[in-house]
Design a protein around this motif. Structure first.
Motif, PDB file in Angstrom:
ATOM      1  N   ASP A  31       0.869  -1.179   0.000  1.00 18.51           N
ATOM      2  CA  ASP A  31       0.000   0.000   0.000  1.00 18.51           C
ATOM      3  C   ASP A  31       0.904   1.226   0.000  1.00 18.51           C
ATOM      4  N   LYS A  32       1.000   1.870  -1.155  1.00 16.50           N
ATOM      5  CA  LYS A  32       1.918   3.007  -1.317  1.00 16.50           C
ATOM      6  C   LYS A  32       1.558   4.176  -0.399  1.00 16.50           C
ATOM      7  N   ALA A  33       0.260   4.427  -0.236  1.00 15.91           N
ATOM      8  CA  ALA A  33      -0.187   5.581   0.547  1.00 15.91           C
ATOM      9  C   ALA A  33       0.251   5.492   2.010  1.00 15.91           C
ATOM     10  N   SER A  34       0.142   4.309   2.591  1.00 17.94           N
ATOM     11  CA  SER A  34       0.504   4.140   4.009  1.00 17.94           C
ATOM     12  C   SER A  34       1.931   3.631   4.208  1.00 17.94           C
ATOM     13  N   MET A  35       2.625   3.378   3.089  1.00 16.07           N
ATOM     14  CA  MET A  35       3.984   2.823   3.127  1.00 16.07           C
ATOM     15  C   MET A  35       4.020   1.570   4.005  1.00 16.07           C
TER      16      MET A  35
END
Length: 202
Positions: free
Chosen positions: A169-173
């Motif tokens: 999940d790129k947004a939450s790393m």
């Protein structure tokens, strides 16, 4: 925290592959180290071949002898094919999962991130590299560590679809450990059956 701190290029040359990550010297000298490294053609015994495979696995995953043996014993007690279970246990180590998610460029760097409390599991900081990640758990970067240069550099251009047992999940790393990997999906060049044969003699 016990870890291998010796010469890495020498070990990589011994196995003929960059088991510690990209290595400039190895690309130039892809033959065993030593005075006769480029010409030596010694026949290796069956035991020697098995021992070499165990050493390859140990160095690849950054596990020392005692911990590796304990991991093997746990694999031997588990259901399934011992060699495959061994690799699955090594793959589920927190430092390895951090590396596979692209948060760190090497397993050694991943181990350091974990030890220095930059990594969370299900939102809680875990600083034990050998922590066994379970299916469904979320491994991420601690909020105040997300701007670390080593993390952003590692994630830049990383292909997160390489490993089907992980979901990024790129947004939450952060990444989700979906399930234990199938042997066919693990890219490491390790003949695990040789390790099983070695320990069966001891």
């Amino acid at each position: 925290m016990a870890r291998y701190t010796g010469p890495k290029t020498k070990i990589a040359r011994k196995f003929g592959e960059p088991i510690f990550g990209p290595d400039k010297v190895l690309s130039k000298k892809n033959y065993p180290p030593g005075q006769h490294g480029n010409t030596r053609r010694r026949k290796t015994s069956e035991y020697g071949i098995q021992l070499r495979e165990k050493q390859r696995a140990k160095y690849t995953y950054g596990v020392l002898e005692k911990q590796f043996r304990l991991t093997f014993e746990k694999a031997a007690r588990s259901r399934g094919i011992t060699g495959e279970v061994l690799l699955q246990l090594l793959e589920s180590r927190l430092d390895n999962v951090v590396f596979r998610l692209g948060i760190a460029p090497t397993r050694a760097a991943a181990r350091q991130l974990v030890s220095h409390r930059h990594i969370t599991v299900n939102g809680k900081v875990v600083n034990i590299p050998s922590y066994s990640v379970k299916a469904g758990e979320i491994v991420g970067v601690r909020e105040k560590s997300k701007s670390l240069e080593v993390v952003s550099n590692a994630l830049a251009g990383f292909n997160h679809s390489k490993y089907p047992w992980l979901e990024w999940d790129k947004a939450s790393m952060s990444g989700k450990f979906l399930h234990l990997p199938e042997r066919a999906d693990i890219p490491e060049n390790i003949k695990e059956q040789l390790i099983v044969e070695l320990y069966s003699k001891q």
